[in-house]
Design an enzyme around this catalytic site. Sequence first.
Site, PDB file in Angstrom:
ATOM      1  N   ILE A  84      10.160  -9.435  -0.721  1.00 21.06           N
ATOM      2  CA  ILE A  84       9.885  -9.861   0.277  1.00 21.06           C
ATOM      3  C   ILE A  84       9.737  -8.242   0.854  1.00 21.06           C
ATOM      4  CG2 ILE A  84      11.297 -10.145   2.311  1.00 21.06           C
ATOM      5  CD1 ILE A  84      13.281 -12.471   0.299  1.00 21.06           C
ATOM      6  N   HIS A  85       8.634  -7.849   1.449  1.00 16.22           N
ATOM      7  CA  HIS A  85       8.566  -6.883   1.621  1.00 16.22           C
ATOM      8  C   HIS A  85       8.415  -6.101   3.134  1.00 16.22           C
ATOM      9  CE1 HIS A  85       6.020  -3.438   2.097  1.00 16.22           C
ATOM     10  NE2 HIS A  85       6.349  -2.886   0.950  1.00 16.22           N
ATOM     11  N   ILE A  86       9.560  -5.736   3.961  1.00 12.47           N
ATOM     12  CA  ILE A  86       9.761  -5.940   5.251  1.00 12.47           C
ATOM     13  C   ILE A  86       8.900  -5.006   5.755  1.00 12.47           C
ATOM     14  CG2 ILE A  86      12.108  -5.480   6.614  1.00 12.47           C
ATOM     15  CD1 ILE A  86      13.461  -6.095   4.479  1.00 12.47           C
ATOM     16  N   GLY A  87       7.833  -5.741   6.750  1.00 12.18           N
ATOM     17  CA  GLY A  87       7.100  -4.154   7.254  1.00 12.18           C
ATOM     18  C   GLY A  87       6.185  -3.968   6.426  1.00 12.18           C
ATOM     19  N   PRO A 132       5.480  -9.879   4.402  1.00 13.94           N
ATOM     20  CA  PRO A 132       5.036 -10.643   3.468  1.00 13.94           C
ATOM     21  C   PRO A 132       6.628 -11.250   2.444  1.00 13.94           C
ATOM     22  CG  PRO A 132       3.861  -8.930   3.802  1.00 13.94           C
ATOM     23  CD  PRO A 132       4.654  -8.096   4.855  1.00 13.94           C
TER      24      PRO A 132
END
Length: 165
Positions: A84-87, A132
């Site tokens: 989970i890639h924040i931003g 994403p």
Amino acid sequence: MLKSLFGKKEKVTKETIFAPLTGKLINIEEVPDPVFSQKLMGEGMAIEPTEGIVVAPIEGQVIQVFHTKHAIGLRSQTGMELLIHIGLETVSMNGEGFEVHVKEGQKVKVGDPLITANLELIKEKAASTITPIIITNSDIIENLTKASTGSVTRGTSNILEVKVK
């Protein structure tokens, strides 16, 4: 009877990935970053969040918390690994605006809080809040069904159905 009690456990091969954020679900191909849109890191979906609470989208274990707090890696019961890639381009924020609520090795259930992100700060300091959700070991996937794009709610909306080999 005894065989059902002591027999080999069935291997879990199907899994539902729930939305880790509340917001708008978008196809990975629409992410304005070629690393994600061209699936260089793997298959997945993305969410444009309306709030900064990131929760576990699967039952499993935390396998990596990035030192910059902008991303987290999880491994599910099937062995599927999720990022989970924040931003976008948030690594340069060096953890500013991110609060991590878990540690590596910790077991999590769907809906458990992972990270809280300050979306206003991300909008100000990074390229985008689009987050994403990537299956980084896509080679174990036999079949993948994506949910329709649109509004999703963290911890309850199904975004992907996965069957592993």
